[in-house]
Design a protein around this motif. Structure first.
Motif, PDB file in Angstrom:
ATOM      1  N   LEU A  47       0.833  -1.208   0.000  1.00  0.00           N
ATOM      2  CA  LEU A  47       0.000   0.000   0.000  1.00  0.00           C
ATOM      3  C   LEU A  47       0.866   1.256   0.000  1.00  0.00           C
ATOM      4  O   LEU A  47       0.557   2.240  -0.669  1.00  0.00           O
ATOM      5  N   ARG A  50       2.422   1.696  -3.527  1.00  0.00           N
ATOM      6  CA  ARG A  50       1.458   2.182  -4.514  1.00  0.00           C
ATOM      7  C   ARG A  50       1.297   3.697  -4.449  1.00  0.00           C
ATOM      8  O   ARG A  50       1.027   4.344  -5.455  1.00  0.00           O
ATOM      9  N   ARG A  51       1.439   4.238  -3.273  1.00  0.00           N
ATOM     10  CA  ARG A  51       1.292   5.681  -3.108  1.00  0.00           C
ATOM     11  C   ARG A  51       2.616   6.417  -3.235  1.00  0.00           C
ATOM     12  O   ARG A  51       2.675   7.625  -3.054  1.00  0.00           O
ATOM     13  N   CYS A  93      -7.067   3.886   2.951  1.00  0.00           N
ATOM     14  CA  CYS A  93      -7.657   2.600   2.598  1.00  0.00           C
ATOM     15  C   CYS A  93      -8.467   2.094   3.779  1.00  0.00           C
ATOM     16  O   CYS A  93      -8.370   2.614   4.891  1.00  0.00           O
ATOM     17  N   ARG A 201      -4.975  14.742  -1.841  1.00  0.00           N
ATOM     18  CA  ARG A 201      -5.855  13.866  -2.612  1.00  0.00           C
ATOM     19  C   ARG A 201      -7.182  14.559  -2.933  1.00  0.00           C
ATOM     20  O   ARG A 201      -7.748  14.385  -4.016  1.00  0.00           O
ATOM     21  N   GLY A 225       0.897   9.452  -8.945  1.00  0.00           N
ATOM     22  CA  GLY A 225       0.212   8.738  -7.872  1.00  0.00           C
ATOM     23  C   GLY A 225      -1.297   8.771  -7.945  1.00  0.00           C
ATOM     24  O   GLY A 225      -1.970   8.187  -7.082  1.00  0.00           O
ATOM     25  N   SER A 228      -3.487   5.570  -7.492  1.00  0.00           N
ATOM     26  CA  SER A 228      -3.629   4.893  -6.208  1.00  0.00           C
ATOM     27  C   SER A 228      -4.887   5.305  -5.464  1.00  0.00           C
ATOM     28  O   SER A 228      -5.234   4.694  -4.447  1.00  0.00           O
ATOM     29  N   GLU A 229      -5.576   6.335  -5.942  1.00  0.00           N
ATOM     30  CA  GLU A 229      -6.840   6.766  -5.347  1.00  0.00           C
ATOM     31  C   GLU A 229      -7.977   6.312  -6.253  1.00  0.00           C
ATOM     32  O   GLU A 229      -8.197   6.882  -7.320  1.00  0.00           O
ATOM     33  N   SER A 230      -8.708   5.282  -5.826  1.00  0.00           N
ATOM     34  CA  SER A 230      -9.661   4.611  -6.711  1.00  0.00           C
ATOM     35  C   SER A 230     -10.742   5.539  -7.239  1.00  0.00           C
ATOM     36  O   SER A 230     -11.105   5.462  -8.417  1.00  0.00           O
ATOM     37  N   ARG A 282       2.358  -0.096  -8.431  1.00  0.00           N
ATOM     38  CA  ARG A 282       1.346   0.575  -9.253  1.00  0.00           C
ATOM     39  C   ARG A 282       1.109  -0.109 -10.588  1.00  0.00           C
ATOM     40  O   ARG A 282       0.195   0.278 -11.320  1.00  0.00           O
ATOM     41  N   LEU A 285      -2.376  -1.190 -11.410  1.00  0.00           N
ATOM     42  CA  LEU A 285      -3.281  -0.052 -11.547  1.00  0.00           C
ATOM     43  C   LEU A 285      -3.063   0.663 -12.880  1.00  0.00           C
ATOM     44  O   LEU A 285      -4.018   0.977 -13.599  1.00  0.00           O
TER      45      LEU A 285
END
Length: 326
Positions: A47, A50-51, A93, A201, A225, A228-230, A282, A285
């Protein structure tokens, strides 16, 4: 603002944390590590990657020590619920993602998992698109193919190739980072330092919404990035034709150094390892993009001409019912 929690249990001095961690680490060398703690540590590390967050950054955001995070990620640290909640809040998350797999929470989830188990990537993409359309609350954006969004890490060529595409297509070129700066009144680095990652974000999502609302046609360079925020990434996929600009880790690093910008790797002796972890974290994604294009070992002219031709062919071939493929 999220409350900061100390890793030390209530009633124990914080100074004892390092000693307890050392004892736990020595004990782990004599006996097998707990599988649950090891798996949880791997999830936290994924996690974080990914960020694009270093361990030091995550420690600063959560108020925890780097040593405590290192032990947790290696499967040694037995963190309290409050610490795990703070990590989940900072990584944006669900706590279930840190503790375990959400898709084991109910019989329906298990049935869905069984249905999808073993399917290839193309089948999974078709399933995702079908579910997205089934639960969509808004009609398909008729201008989706007129907005080209470039995603990928810094150094992939988003700005350079994006400007060239916008010029030929006679549409605005928009760097989403600049829009974020305009909305916030300060650079993204200051948003992070002054208000934290959660505030950044929110600005990122607002910036994308503003661009989509104001421009029916554009070429957009998105921050690395964003994926990484769905919620933000789903909005990008729904309203833009997305292209993942790929490059090898070595090529990314070379280009970033050539630009004189080492963020977020400045001062980090393991910069290349960090970069590889971010790419690995990532990759799945980024793979949700409508198409991918590798810019490695290409001259600028060759990269642009090949990207332009492939993009034109894909846009011409895509119909409203086509599933996204990489």
């Amino acid at each position: 603002m999220n409350q900061k929690y100390s890793p030390a249990p209530l009633g124990e001095p914080a100074d004892d944390d390092a000693n307890r961690a050392e004892r736990a680490e020595r004990g782990s060398e004599r006996e097998e590590r707990d599988p649950f703690l090891t798996a949880m540590g791997e999830r936290v590390r994924l996690l974080r990657a990914r960020r694009g967050m270093t361990r030091k950054t995550l420690a600063t955001e959560t108020g925890l020590s780097e040593r405590h995070l290192a032990n947790l990620e290696s499967g040694v640290g037995n963190a309290s619920v409050l610490v795990l909640r703070q990590l989940a809040a900072t990584l944006n998350c669900a706590l279930a993602e840190v503790i375990g797999d959400e898709t084991t929470a109910s019989a329906e989830w298990l049935l869905i998992r069984e249905l999808l188990h073993g399917r290839d990537q193309a089948a999974l993409q078709r399933a995702r698109v079908a579910l997205a359309e089934m639960f969509a609350q808004a009609p398909r954006d008729p201008h989706r193919k007129d907005r080209i969004a470039l995603i990928g890490l810094r150094g992939a060529g988003k700005s350079t190739l994006g400007r060239m595409l916008a010029q030929e297509r006679k549409v605005p070129f928009i760097e989403l980072t600049r829009v974020i700066e305009q909305l916030a009144g300060c650079p993204p680095s200051e948003i992070h330092s002054l208000y934290g990652a959660s505030a950044y974000r929110r600005y990122e999502h607002r910036a994308l919404e503003a661009v989509i609302h104001e421009h029916e046609r554009a070429v957009i360079a998105s921050p690395g990035g964003l994926v990484s925020e769905s919620g933000t990434f789903n909005a990008l996929l729904s309203h833009c034709f997305t292209v993942w600009l790929q490059a090898t880790p070595e090529e990314h690093m070379r280009r970033v150094i050539a630009q004189g910008d080492l963020r977020p790797m400045s001062g980090n002796k393991e910069a290349m390892d960090d970069l590889k972890r971010i790419l690995a974290g990532r990759g799945e994604l980024y793979g949700r993009a409508d198409m991918t294009f590798d810019t490695s070992e290409k001259t600028l002219a060759d990269a642009y001409l090949q990207l332009r031709d492939r993009l034109a062919a894909r846009l011409a071939a895509e119909s409203p019912d086509d599933a996204r493929v990489s």
